[in-house]
Design a protein around this motif. Structure first.
Motif, PDB file in Angstrom:
ATOM      1  N   GLY A  18      56.255  38.172  37.511  1.00  0.00           N
ATOM      2  CA  GLY A  18      57.322  38.837  38.311  1.00  0.00           C
ATOM      3  C   GLY A  18      57.066  39.107  39.766  1.00  0.00           C
ATOM      4  O   GLY A  18      57.578  39.447  40.282  1.00  0.00           O
ATOM      5  N   ALA A  19      55.740  38.279  40.033  1.00  0.00           N
ATOM      6  CA  ALA A  19      55.596  38.196  41.604  1.00  0.00           C
ATOM      7  C   ALA A  19      56.607  37.539  42.191  1.00  0.00           C
ATOM      8  O   ALA A  19      57.209  36.823  41.656  1.00  0.00           O
ATOM      9  CB  ALA A  19      54.377  37.472  41.632  1.00  0.00           C
ATOM     10  N   SER A  20      57.028  38.410  43.475  1.00  0.00           N
ATOM     11  CA  SER A  20      58.105  37.794  44.181  1.00  0.00           C
ATOM     12  C   SER A  20      57.423  37.683  45.960  1.00  0.00           C
ATOM     13  O   SER A  20      56.822  38.241  46.302  1.00  0.00           O
ATOM     14  CB  SER A  20      59.018  38.851  44.152  1.00  0.00           C
ATOM     15  OG  SER A  20      60.081  38.224  45.158  1.00  0.00           O
ATOM     16  N   ILE A  46      52.884  34.899  38.805  1.00  0.00           N
ATOM     17  CA  ILE A  46      53.660  34.126  38.140  1.00  0.00           C
ATOM     18  C   ILE A  46      55.124  34.442  38.409  1.00  0.00           C
ATOM     19  O   ILE A  46      55.659  35.324  38.509  1.00  0.00           O
ATOM     20  CB  ILE A  46      53.330  34.627  36.769  1.00  0.00           C
ATOM     21  CG1 ILE A  46      51.995  34.777  36.420  1.00  0.00           C
ATOM     22  CG2 ILE A  46      54.094  33.643  35.660  1.00  0.00           C
ATOM     23  CD1 ILE A  46      51.155  33.542  36.128  1.00  0.00           C
ATOM     24  N   ASN A  47      55.733  33.167  38.931  1.00  0.00           N
ATOM     25  CA  ASN A  47      57.152  32.915  39.164  1.00  0.00           C
ATOM     26  C   ASN A  47      57.814  31.705  39.025  1.00  0.00           C
ATOM     27  O   ASN A  47      56.871  30.665  39.575  1.00  0.00           O
ATOM     28  CB  ASN A  47      57.270  33.481  40.637  1.00  0.00           C
ATOM     29  CG  ASN A  47      58.628  33.626  41.113  1.00  0.00           C
ATOM     30  OD1 ASN A  47      59.468  32.850  41.021  1.00  0.00           O
ATOM     31  ND2 ASN A  47      59.085  34.670  41.627  1.00  0.00           N
ATOM     32  N   LYS A  49      60.087  30.118  40.405  1.00  0.00           N
ATOM     33  CA  LYS A  49      60.912  29.436  41.592  1.00  0.00           C
ATOM     34  C   LYS A  49      59.582  29.309  42.533  1.00  0.00           C
ATOM     35  O   LYS A  49      60.148  28.329  43.573  1.00  0.00           O
ATOM     36  CB  LYS A  49      61.829  30.326  41.711  1.00  0.00           C
ATOM     37  CG  LYS A  49      63.280  30.447  40.971  1.00  0.00           C
ATOM     38  CD  LYS A  49      64.331  31.487  41.183  1.00  0.00           C
ATOM     39  CE  LYS A  49      63.939  32.647  41.009  1.00  0.00           C
ATOM     40  NZ  LYS A  49      64.909  33.697  41.191  1.00  0.00           N
ATOM     41  N   VAL A  75      56.060  42.847  35.960  1.00  0.00           N
ATOM     42  CA  VAL A  75      56.885  43.552  36.800  1.00  0.00           C
ATOM     43  C   VAL A  75      58.301  42.788  36.516  1.00  0.00           C
ATOM     44  O   VAL A  75      59.142  42.427  37.723  1.00  0.00           O
ATOM     45  CB  VAL A  75      56.620  43.473  38.437  1.00  0.00           C
ATOM     46  CG1 VAL A  75      55.788  44.804  38.395  1.00  0.00           C
ATOM     47  CG2 VAL A  75      55.819  42.427  38.640  1.00  0.00           C
ATOM     48  N   ILE A  99      54.690  47.711  34.412  1.00  0.00           N
ATOM     49  CA  ILE A  99      55.274  48.788  35.091  1.00  0.00           C
ATOM     50  C   ILE A  99      56.774  48.872  34.915  1.00  0.00           C
ATOM     51  O   ILE A  99      57.283  50.044  35.453  1.00  0.00           O
ATOM     52  CB  ILE A  99      54.883  47.993  36.832  1.00  0.00           C
ATOM     53  CG1 ILE A  99      53.372  48.115  36.957  1.00  0.00           C
ATOM     54  CG2 ILE A  99      55.975  48.827  37.640  1.00  0.00           C
ATOM     55  CD1 ILE A  99      53.081  47.672  38.320  1.00  0.00           C
ATOM     56  N   ASN A 132      56.679  51.480  31.984  1.00  0.00           N
ATOM     57  CA  ASN A 132      57.133  52.700  32.838  1.00  0.00           C
ATOM     58  C   ASN A 132      56.276  53.449  33.721  1.00  0.00           C
ATOM     59  O   ASN A 132      55.930  54.503  33.814  1.00  0.00           O
ATOM     60  CB  ASN A 132      57.917  53.637  31.920  1.00  0.00           C
ATOM     61  CG  ASN A 132      58.761  54.669  32.936  1.00  0.00           C
ATOM     62  OD1 ASN A 132      58.960  54.399  34.128  1.00  0.00           O
ATOM     63  ND2 ASN A 132      59.043  55.666  32.400  1.00  0.00           N
ATOM     64  N   CYS A 133      55.216  52.665  34.340  1.00  0.00           N
ATOM     65  CA  CYS A 133      53.995  53.395  35.201  1.00  0.00           C
ATOM     66  C   CYS A 133      54.020  52.468  36.668  1.00  0.00           C
ATOM     67  O   CYS A 133      54.746  51.726  37.005  1.00  0.00           O
ATOM     68  CB  CYS A 133      53.088  53.083  34.338  1.00  0.00           C
ATOM     69  SG  CYS A 133      52.098  51.368  34.494  1.00  0.00           S
ATOM     70  N   PHE A 147      52.074  49.633  42.645  1.00  0.00           N
ATOM     71  CA  PHE A 147      53.188  49.620  43.888  1.00  0.00           C
ATOM     72  C   PHE A 147      53.077  50.720  44.731  1.00  0.00           C
ATOM     73  O   PHE A 147      54.101  51.325  45.535  1.00  0.00           O
ATOM     74  CB  PHE A 147      54.180  48.940  43.583  1.00  0.00           C
ATOM     75  CG  PHE A 147      55.298  50.163  42.583  1.00  0.00           C
ATOM     76  CD1 PHE A 147      56.160  50.851  43.212  1.00  0.00           C
ATOM     77  CD2 PHE A 147      54.938  50.083  41.317  1.00  0.00           C
ATOM     78  CE1 PHE A 147      56.773  51.722  42.662  1.00  0.00           C
ATOM     79  CE2 PHE A 147      55.906  50.995  40.722  1.00  0.00           C
ATOM     80  CZ  PHE A 147      56.732  51.817  41.347  1.00  0.00           C
ATOM     81  N   ALA A 165      55.305  58.791  40.122  1.00  0.00           N
ATOM     82  CA  ALA A 165      55.704  59.172  41.360  1.00  0.00           C
ATOM     83  C   ALA A 165      54.883  60.177  41.772  1.00  0.00           C
ATOM     84  O   ALA A 165      54.296  60.357  43.141  1.00  0.00           O
ATOM     85  CB  ALA A 165      56.970  59.816  41.410  1.00  0.00           C
TER      86      ALA A 165
END
Ligand code: COA
Length: 699
Positions: A18-20, A46-47, A49, A75, A99, A132-133, A147, A165
């Motif tokens: 889900g790297a962007s 990993i993406n 596109k 992600v 995450i 959810n982390c 992040f 958070a």
């Protein structure tokens, strides 16, 4: 089985699924952090596109990565997570960090997705952090796979948090204050790995000198106690547990869906597990920074060196409140101080080097107390006057700290002017606190830790008891469809476990009652015996002070008559004739089975003031003799039991004995969910104790 978390804390390669390329996206932030904070291994974005992200070649899926992937950070949106995890499994990935949010915390559908996720993780033998982390950080690898913003300094504090958070705020604070971390983990929903796993793993991590945690709930109370007890013997474990007050508990359930145990149970469990409890995040780090760089004190005797009288007094007050001592300086130390300091200085502890002290006076005083065999720890207080040499004094403190082997904590008080000195202190691993009270709190925690490490492992005694007799009572009660046990059945249980009770005989007729009373000895108490009458006194079913056989016969007739009139359907067995107990003190012993930690024993002052005074203390069973004794001495009214104003002391050993037997009983029979002995009548030393009334509730 040793738990290896190597894929997380020692990975050779990391994939970010889900790297962007879009810098605004979370999938970009994670790659950015891993790359810019110097991860030495291979990074695979990993993406499907993108061609490359941050100069690293992209792959359309983990399966397309040519080399091995130890760790995958996920992600992608929640609907895509399961398929990605399946591919990670096929690829032979060791650990995954999810995450992505939108699982258990959002409701039943999310929970179902989380279960599928976990099933896939297990099927492939992977381990998972989240979902959810926020991610994880290891400053030694180094790996910044989260992040959050920035990378903390290397240091001895390992931190885990159930709130992601909160992690980011703590990191921000740590960056400003120069607090160093070894590892940093956001636990998320704890579907697979939870606080117990990290506790266990970090117990063996040489870079982590102190383990800290922010927790909202604990996965498995009994295992937590067991693991924490072992780890805390090797290094300090500090936790903030939120959501323990009633309003807080509701907030927790709606936040991450954990069922919070009761405040009292946590308190007892943490105490027995050697976990130091912090009241706030600030408190947690006040302690942690001291543990991370300073040695543990050999004793609880503290020397205070100050250039200001007021803060010296405040420190003294705080020491006393925290149960620490002001060290008594040796004559030799006092002579050294007298010789080197101006006549107006105080050479007794607190050592007052006076407001105009420059660094040389501080150096002399700190060296002198550091060499004093009566001193276990040192607190240096400084207030900034115009001539105060803040940096030079800081340097003098660090020089002593380096050679003394004793913990030195400082309270350079102020902000702007003292900052330069504080930097020197922090750089050399000396924790500085803005006020002496906070330094004292940290010292108190260090003393507690030292005592805990020296304390022998609890030795649980087993008494010879008639376990089968109790099992038989429980079977019968269940067969009758009842859940509460009192009276004769409770006495059978007391007898089986050696918990003494007053002499009692069940009489079916007035004559039997009179004979029993003669046998027991006057005066006696008569009680109506019926399984259907719960509140005996309400219907006149208890009569005290019966002095003669005739009085017993009359009372019997009247009691049975009244019982039949008020409750015609009640089954009446007769009356119980009981020895009338006098002259003891009433205490309360009991147990309440906590959903997280199991049998929570309670001890307190008994009688009619129990509810009003709430003078009680708790431990999780089983306990040993020393823990039972501690319970006794913890209640406020302990002095009443020891005897006040010439009163003889109560039989404390007898109370301890009953506590230990009770501890064994509730450990042996998990189906007992509540139990009360109220009162346990305690007599003078050597004369024992009697459990007047015992009631039990079954599951
Ligand atoms: N494999 C690889 N890449 C994939 C993919 C897959 N199966 N599915 C999607 N992607 C890519 C997308 O194409 C996108 O890349 P792009 O920017 O080049 O288009 C990237 O992964 C992210 O997907 P996107 O749909 O843009 O999602 P997003 O970034 O808007 O949201 C999360 C994804 C994980 C951030 C979001 O779902 C989320 O959970 N946010 C909350 C996180 C949180 O708060 N966690 C708890 C902290 S305490």
């Amino acid at each position: 089985m040793a738990l290896t978390l190597d894929p997380f804390f020692n990975p050779r390669s990391v994939a970010v699924v889900g790297a962007s390329a879009d810098p605004k996206k979370l999938g970009h932030a994670v790659v950015y952090n891993i790359v810019t904070h110097g991860f030495p291994g291979d990074v695979y974005p990993i993406n499907p596109k993108a061609e490359e992200i941050m100069g690293r070649r992209c792959y359309p899926s983990v399966l397309a990565v040519p080399g091995e992937v130890d760790l995958a950070v996920i992600v992608v949106p929640s609907q895509a997570v399961l398929a990605v995890v399946e591919e990670c499994g096929q690829k032979g990935v060791g650990g995954i960090i999810v995450i992505t949010a939108g699982f258990r915390e959002v409701g039943p559908q999310g929970l179902a997705m989380e279960r599928d996720l976990l099933a896939t993780v297990r099927r492939y033998g992977m381990r998972m952090i989240g979902p959810n982390c926020l991610g994880i950080i290891d400053t030694f690898v180094p790996l910044q796979a989260s992040f959050a913003l920035g990378m903390p300094k290397q240091g001895g504090i390992a931190f885990m948090s159930q709130s992601g958070a909160l992690c980011t705020s703590i990191l921000d604070m740590a960056l400003a204050d120069g607090i160093g971390f070894s590892r940093f983990v956001s636990l998320g929903n704890k579907a697979d790995l939870n606080e117990i796993d990290f506790l266990q793993a970090w117990g063996d991590d040489p870079n982590s000198r102190v383990i800290t945690a922010y927790l909202e709930g604990i996965a498995d109370g009994a295992r937590f106690i067991e693991v924490a007890r072992q780890v805390s013997k090797r290094k300090p474990v500090i936790a903030v547990k939120s959501g323990t007050t009633q309003a807080g508990s509701r907030a927790v359930s709606s936040h991450t869906g954990t069922l919070a145990g009761s405040e009292r149970a946590y308190e007892a469990a943490f105490l027995q597990a050697g976990v130091l409890r912090a009241t706030s995040v600030q408190d947690l780090f006040d302690m942690a920074v001291a543990f991370a760089r300073q040695p543990l004190p050999a004793t609880d005797a503290v020397a205070v060196v100050t250039n200001a009288g007021g803060p010296g007094i405040m420190a003294t007050d705080a020491l006393e409140r925290a149960g620490l001592r002001l060290a008594t300086l040796t004559a030799e130390t006092q002579a050294k101080l007298r010789e080197g300091l101006p006549p107006a200085a105080s050479v007794l502890n607190p050592v007052d080097v006076l407001g105009d002290a420059m660094a040389d006076r501080y150096a002399l005083a700190i060296n002198a107390v550091a060499d004093d065999p009566n001193v276990g720890a040192i607190l240096v207080i400084l207030t900034p006057q115009i001539m105060t040499q803040i940096q030079e004094t800081a340097a003098a403190v660090t020089a002593v700290a380096k050679r003394s082997g004793k913990p030195i904590l400082t309270a350079f008080m102020g902000k702007q002017t003292i900052a330069a000195g504080e930097r020197i202190l922090v750089e050399h691993g000396l924790p500085n606190y803005p006020v002496p009270e906070r330094a004292v709190n940290a010292l108190a925690a260090m003393v507690r830790q030292k005592r805990w490490q020296e304390r022998p492992v609890p030795k649980i005694e087993r008494f010879e008891v008639d376990r089968e007799a109790v099992a038989e009572v429980l079977r019968r009660v269940r067969a009758d469809g009842r859940l509460t046990i009192g009276d004769a059945e409770a006495r059978t249980i007391q007898a089986a476990y050696g918990i003494p009770f007053p002499k009692s005989v069940l009489a079916k007729t007035p004559d039997q009652a009179a004979a029993a009373a003669e046998e027991i000895g006057f005066p006696v108490v008569l009680k109506i015996a019926s399984p259907d009458i719960l509140h005996k006194t309400d219907i006149g079913g208890v009569k005290l002070n019966l002095q003669t056989a005739d009085q017993v016969r009359d009372a019997f007739d009247l009691m049975v008559y009244r019982a039949q009139r008020y409750q015609p359907t009640a089954e009446i067995w007769g009356c119980l004739v009981q020895q009338q107990v006098r002259g003891g003190k009433e205490v309360l012993l009991g147990m309440n089975r906590d959903p997280q930690f199991g049998p929570l024993l309670v001890f307190g002052l008994g009688g009619i003031y129990v509810e009003a005074l709430k003078d009680v203390t708790f431990r999780v069973a089983p306990i040993d003799r020393e823990q039972a004794r501690e319970m006794l001495s913890e209640i406020r009214s302990y002095s009443l039991l020891k005897g006040v104003r010439g009163e003889p002391p109560s039989d404390l050993d007898a109370i301890v004995d009953v506590m230990l037997r009770l501890s064994q009983l509730v450990t042996d029979f998990p189906e007992i969910v509540e139990l009360d002995i109220n009162p346990l009548m305690v007599f003078e030393r050597g004369k024992g104790a009697l459990g007047i009334d015992m009631r039990l509730v079954l599951k």
